[in-house]
Structure formats: structure tokens, C-alpha cells
Design a protein around this motif. Structure first.
Motif, PDB file in Angstrom:
ATOM      1  N   LEU A   1      22.557  79.802  32.816  1.00 66.93           N
ATOM      2  CA  LEU A   1      22.880  78.486  33.373  1.00 66.93           C
ATOM      3  C   LEU A   1      21.766  77.984  34.295  1.00 66.93           C
ATOM      4  O   LEU A   1      21.398  76.811  34.261  1.00 66.93           O
ATOM      5  N   ARG A   2      21.228  78.879  35.122  1.00 64.78           N
ATOM      6  CA  ARG A   2      20.124  78.495  36.012  1.00 64.78           C
ATOM      7  C   ARG A   2      18.884  78.109  35.207  1.00 64.78           C
ATOM      8  O   ARG A   2      18.205  77.135  35.540  1.00 64.78           O
ATOM      9  N   ASN A   3      18.595  78.867  34.145  1.00 63.04           N
ATOM     10  CA  ASN A   3      17.445  78.542  33.294  1.00 63.04           C
ATOM     11  C   ASN A   3      17.592  77.176  32.638  1.00 63.04           C
ATOM     12  O   ASN A   3      16.602  76.512  32.349  1.00 63.04           O
ATOM     13  N   TRP A   4      18.816  76.766  32.400  1.00 65.85           N
ATOM     14  CA  TRP A   4      19.069  75.449  31.805  1.00 65.85           C
ATOM     15  C   TRP A   4      19.020  74.329  32.836  1.00 65.85           C
ATOM     16  O   TRP A   4      19.111  73.164  32.490  1.00 65.85           O
ATOM     17  N   GLY A   5      18.926  74.660  34.110  1.00 63.26           N
ATOM     18  CA  GLY A   5      18.794  73.644  35.140  1.00 63.26           C
ATOM     19  C   GLY A   5      20.019  73.393  35.993  1.00 63.26           C
ATOM     20  O   GLY A   5      19.997  72.530  36.868  1.00 63.26           O
ATOM     21  N   TYR A   6      21.093  74.127  35.762  1.00 61.27           N
ATOM     22  CA  TYR A   6      22.301  73.949  36.565  1.00 61.27           C
ATOM     23  C   TYR A   6      22.163  74.682  37.903  1.00 61.27           C
ATOM     24  O   TYR A   6      21.523  75.724  37.982  1.00 61.27           O
ATOM     25  N   ALA A   7      22.788  74.144  38.938  1.00 64.92           N
ATOM     26  CA  ALA A   7      22.942  74.848  40.210  1.00 64.92           C
ATOM     27  C   ALA A   7      24.223  75.665  40.054  1.00 64.92           C
ATOM     28  O   ALA A   7      25.258  75.126  39.681  1.00 64.92           O
TER      29      ALA A   7
ATOM     30  N   ALA B   1      15.038  80.138  12.651  1.00 64.83           N
ATOM     31  CA  ALA B   1      15.056  78.960  13.522  1.00 64.83           C
ATOM     32  C   ALA B   1      15.643  79.337  14.876  1.00 64.83           C
ATOM     33  O   ALA B   1      16.671  79.988  14.949  1.00 64.83           O
ATOM     34  N   VAL B   2      14.983  78.930  15.930  1.00 68.18           N
ATOM     35  CA  VAL B   2      15.453  79.165  17.294  1.00 68.18           C
ATOM     36  C   VAL B   2      15.540  77.804  17.972  1.00 68.18           C
ATOM     37  O   VAL B   2      14.565  77.060  18.008  1.00 68.18           O
ATOM     38  N   SER B   3      16.678  77.451  18.492  1.00 63.05           N
ATOM     39  CA  SER B   3      16.850  76.164  19.162  1.00 63.05           C
ATOM     40  C   SER B   3      16.102  76.150  20.481  1.00 63.05           C
ATOM     41  O   SER B   3      16.020  77.167  21.161  1.00 63.05           O
ATOM     42  N   ALA B   4      15.573  74.994  20.808  1.00 64.52           N
ATOM     43  CA  ALA B   4      14.928  74.841  22.104  1.00 64.52           C
ATOM     44  C   ALA B   4      15.988  74.958  23.200  1.00 64.52           C
ATOM     45  O   ALA B   4      17.140  74.629  22.994  1.00 64.52           O
ATOM     46  N   ALA B   5      15.573  75.445  24.343  1.00 60.98           N
ATOM     47  CA  ALA B   5      16.517  75.641  25.452  1.00 60.98           C
ATOM     48  C   ALA B   5      17.105  74.306  25.883  1.00 60.98           C
ATOM     49  O   ALA B   5      16.385  73.334  26.061  1.00 60.98           O
ATOM     50  N   PRO B   6      18.427  74.246  26.020  1.00 61.08           N
ATOM     51  CA  PRO B   6      19.040  73.005  26.483  1.00 61.08           C
ATOM     52  C   PRO B   6      18.762  72.792  27.965  1.00 61.08           C
ATOM     53  O   PRO B   6      18.407  73.722  28.675  1.00 61.08           O
ATOM     54  N   SER B   7      18.894  71.561  28.387  1.00 57.01           N
ATOM     55  CA  SER B   7      18.736  71.300  29.816  1.00 57.01           C
ATOM     56  C   SER B   7      20.026  70.692  30.342  1.00 57.01           C
ATOM     57  O   SER B   7      20.726  69.985  29.627  1.00 57.01           O
ATOM     58  N   GLY B   8      20.329  71.028  31.573  1.00 60.39           N
ATOM     59  CA  GLY B   8      21.568  70.543  32.168  1.00 60.39           C
ATOM     60  C   GLY B   8      21.343  70.157  33.611  1.00 60.39           C
ATOM     61  O   GLY B   8      20.322  70.486  34.203  1.00 60.39           O
TER      62      GLY B   8
ATOM     63  N   THR C   1      27.647  81.837  21.300  1.00 59.15           N
ATOM     64  CA  THR C   1      26.186  81.805  21.349  1.00 59.15           C
ATOM     65  C   THR C   1      25.750  80.880  22.477  1.00 59.15           C
ATOM     66  O   THR C   1      26.556  80.110  23.018  1.00 59.15           O
ATOM     67  N   GLY C   2      24.487  80.933  22.797  1.00 61.90           N
ATOM     68  CA  GLY C   2      23.948  80.026  23.805  1.00 61.90           C
ATOM     69  C   GLY C   2      24.118  78.574  23.391  1.00 61.90           C
ATOM     70  O   GLY C   2      24.454  77.721  24.213  1.00 61.90           O
ATOM     71  N   ASP C   3      23.891  78.278  22.113  1.00 56.32           N
ATOM     72  CA  ASP C   3      24.058  76.909  21.624  1.00 56.32           C
ATOM     73  C   ASP C   3      25.512  76.454  21.754  1.00 56.32           C
ATOM     74  O   ASP C   3      25.777  75.316  22.147  1.00 56.32           O
ATOM     75  N   GLN C   4      26.444  77.326  21.421  1.00 52.82           N
ATOM     76  CA  GLN C   4      27.857  76.968  21.540  1.00 52.82           C
ATOM     77  C   GLN C   4      28.230  76.695  22.997  1.00 52.82           C
ATOM     78  O   GLN C   4      28.944  75.742  23.294  1.00 52.82           O
ATOM     79  N   LEU C   5      27.722  77.526  23.904  1.00 62.05           N
ATOM     80  CA  LEU C   5      27.999  77.325  25.321  1.00 62.05           C
ATOM     81  C   LEU C   5      27.380  76.020  25.810  1.00 62.05           C
ATOM     82  O   LEU C   5      28.026  75.250  26.520  1.00 62.05           O
ATOM     83  N   ALA C   6      26.143  75.757  25.420  1.00 63.94           N
ATOM     84  CA  ALA C   6      25.473  74.521  25.843  1.00 63.94           C
ATOM     85  C   ALA C   6      26.254  73.296  25.380  1.00 63.94           C
ATOM     86  O   ALA C   6      26.454  72.346  26.150  1.00 63.94           O
ATOM     87  N   ARG C   7      26.722  73.308  24.125  1.00 63.23           N
ATOM     88  CA  ARG C   7      27.509  72.183  23.604  1.00 63.23           C
ATOM     89  C   ARG C   7      28.836  72.045  24.354  1.00 63.23           C
ATOM     90  O   ARG C   7      29.256  70.941  24.700  1.00 63.23           O
ATOM     91  N   ALA C   8      29.501  73.181  24.617  1.00 67.35           N
ATOM     92  CA  ALA C   8      30.783  73.140  25.333  1.00 67.35           C
ATOM     93  C   ALA C   8      30.600  72.610  26.751  1.00 67.35           C
ATOM     94  O   ALA C   8      31.420  71.823  27.235  1.00 67.35           O
ATOM     95  N   LEU C   9      29.518  73.006  27.413  1.00 63.38           N
ATOM     96  CA  LEU C   9      29.245  72.508  28.765  1.00 63.38           C
ATOM     97  C   LEU C   9      29.001  71.007  28.753  1.00 63.38           C
ATOM     98  O   LEU C   9      29.567  70.273  29.567  1.00 63.38           O
ATOM     99  N   ARG C  10      28.150  70.541  27.824  1.00 64.66           N
ATOM    100  CA  ARG C  10      27.866  69.108  27.738  1.00 64.66           C
ATOM    101  C   ARG C  10      29.149  68.322  27.472  1.00 64.66           C
ATOM    102  O   ARG C  10      29.404  67.293  28.085  1.00 64.66           O
ATOM    103  N   HIS C  11      29.962  68.836  26.525  1.00 63.92           N
ATOM    104  CA  HIS C  11      31.202  68.144  26.183  1.00 63.92           C
ATOM    105  C   HIS C  11      32.140  68.085  27.397  1.00 63.92           C
ATOM    106  O   HIS C  11      32.700  67.032  27.706  1.00 63.92           O
ATOM    107  N   ALA C  12      32.301  69.207  28.085  1.00 61.72           N
ATOM    108  CA  ALA C  12      33.202  69.253  29.237  1.00 61.72           C
ATOM    109  C   ALA C  12      32.720  68.352  30.360  1.00 61.72           C
ATOM    110  O   ALA C  12      33.514  67.653  31.000  1.00 61.72           O
ATOM    111  N   LEU C  13      31.427  68.337  30.603  1.00 66.23           N
ATOM    112  CA  LEU C  13      30.879  67.554  31.708  1.00 66.23           C
ATOM    113  C   LEU C  13      30.917  66.048  31.434  1.00 66.23           C
ATOM    114  O   LEU C  13      31.014  65.255  32.367  1.00 66.23           O
ATOM    115  N   THR C  14      30.855  65.659  30.177  1.00 64.08           N
ATOM    116  CA  THR C  14      30.826  64.230  29.856  1.00 64.08           C
ATOM    117  C   THR C  14      32.171  63.675  29.425  1.00 64.08           C
ATOM    118  O   THR C  14      32.316  62.473  29.241  1.00 64.08           O
ATOM    119  N   ALA C  15      33.170  64.545  29.246  1.00 68.25           N
ATOM    120  CA  ALA C  15      34.488  64.082  28.786  1.00 68.25           C
ATOM    121  C   ALA C  15      35.183  63.289  29.858  1.00 68.25           C
ATOM    122  O   ALA C  15      35.005  63.472  31.033  1.00 68.25           O
TER     123      ALA C  15
END
Length: 149
Positions: free
Chosen positions: A49-55, A21-28, A135-149
Motif C-alpha cells: 500500500l505504501r509503495n502504491w502511494g497510500y498513507a 505480462a506484468v502490470s505496472a504498479a498502481p498508484s493511489g 493478487t496485487g491487481d485485484q487488490l488495487a482494483r478493489a481499493l479504487r472501487h471502494a474509494l470512489t464508490a
């Protein structure tokens, strides 16, 4: 959404394929200041980070990061920074940028779990932490959590 890729267990034996299983790329969205003293890791994280949509703006050390924050007219939504760096630790860096960028969230990262600054590390308010390696998934979750906290 998951994408399934079938790979042989071993190229030498010609074993049957096993699904992975490979997770789909997150978007940010948002502006991230990435501070990492390791050139290869910084380049890899920036690309991801750029591939996920972040500046993304990058700094190779805390001094360069402070200059970027001072010179940028638009604030950063988040600073992703190494906690243990040669010139200045990430916690001191976060304190130094706070006056110029009080709303910037901080996501610290470190692979030195035995280092004194990591052992006594406590997050508060705008600060968050992720342990290396991640992992990329762990980073994506940490970014989402930090940005929305």
C-alpha cells in the motif's frame, strides 16, 4: 502500461524464454487503516500500500484499530480489515468506528469463505469485500472501487 519479462520455462532444461505480462504498479492516494491479525500478511500489505502511494496506519487487532481511529486527528479514507478475527469480527469493528469516522469506506477481506460471518455477508453503502487470496491487481482494483464508490 505493461512490462514484459522473459523467463525460462525450466532452469533444468534450458528451455526457451516465454513472455510474461506484468502490470505496472498502481498508484493511489489517501489514508488507509489496515487491520490484520496475521503479522506477515499485515507487513506485506502495508509495504504494498505504501509503495502504491497510500498513507497507511496499521493495527494488529480491532481494539488497536478503534484506538487509532479515536486518536487520529485526520480521518481515514478507507479501512482495509480482515472480516474474521479473534477478538471481534470486521463487521462489528466497522460499526464501532462509524460514529468517530462516518465517511470512512470499508474494504473487508477474508479467506474463510465457509465461516458463518462470511457466508451471510452482504455489503451495503460504504462497505466492500475482497476474497483472500487476491493478487496485487485485484487488490488495487478493489481499493479504487471502494474509494470512489
Amino acid at each position: 502500461r505493461e512490462i514484459w519479462i522473459y523467463l525460462p520455462r525450466s532452469a533444468a532444461t534450458g528451455a526457451t524464454a516465454e513472455p510474461v505480462a506484468v502490470s505496472a504498479a498502481p498508484s493511489g492516494a489517501g489514508r488507509i487503516l489496515l487491520v490484520e491479525d496475521d503479522d506477515l500478511l499485515r507487513a506485506s500489505l502495508e509495504r504494498r500500500l505504501r509503495n502504491w502511494g497510500y498513507a497507511v496506519a496499521t493495527a494488529r487487532d480491532p481494539i488497536e484499530a478503534i484506538e487509532l481511529v479515536r486518536d487520529e486527528p485526520q480521518p481515514f479514507n478507507l479501512m482495509l480489515t480482515d472480516l474474521v478475527m479473534p477478538q471481534m469480527d470486521g463487521r462489528t469493528l466497522a460499526a464501532r468506528i462509524q460514529p468517530a469516522s462516518p465517511d470512512t469506506k470499508i474494504l473487508f477481506m477474508s479467506g474463510y469463505t465457509q465461516h458463518g460471518s462470511v457466508k451471510t455477508f452482504e455489503v451495503s453503502g460504504r462497505e466492500h469485500f475482497i476474497a483472500k487470496p487476491f493478487t496485487g491487481d485485484q487488490l488495487a482494483r478493489a481499493l479504487r472501487h471502494a474509494l470512489t464508490a
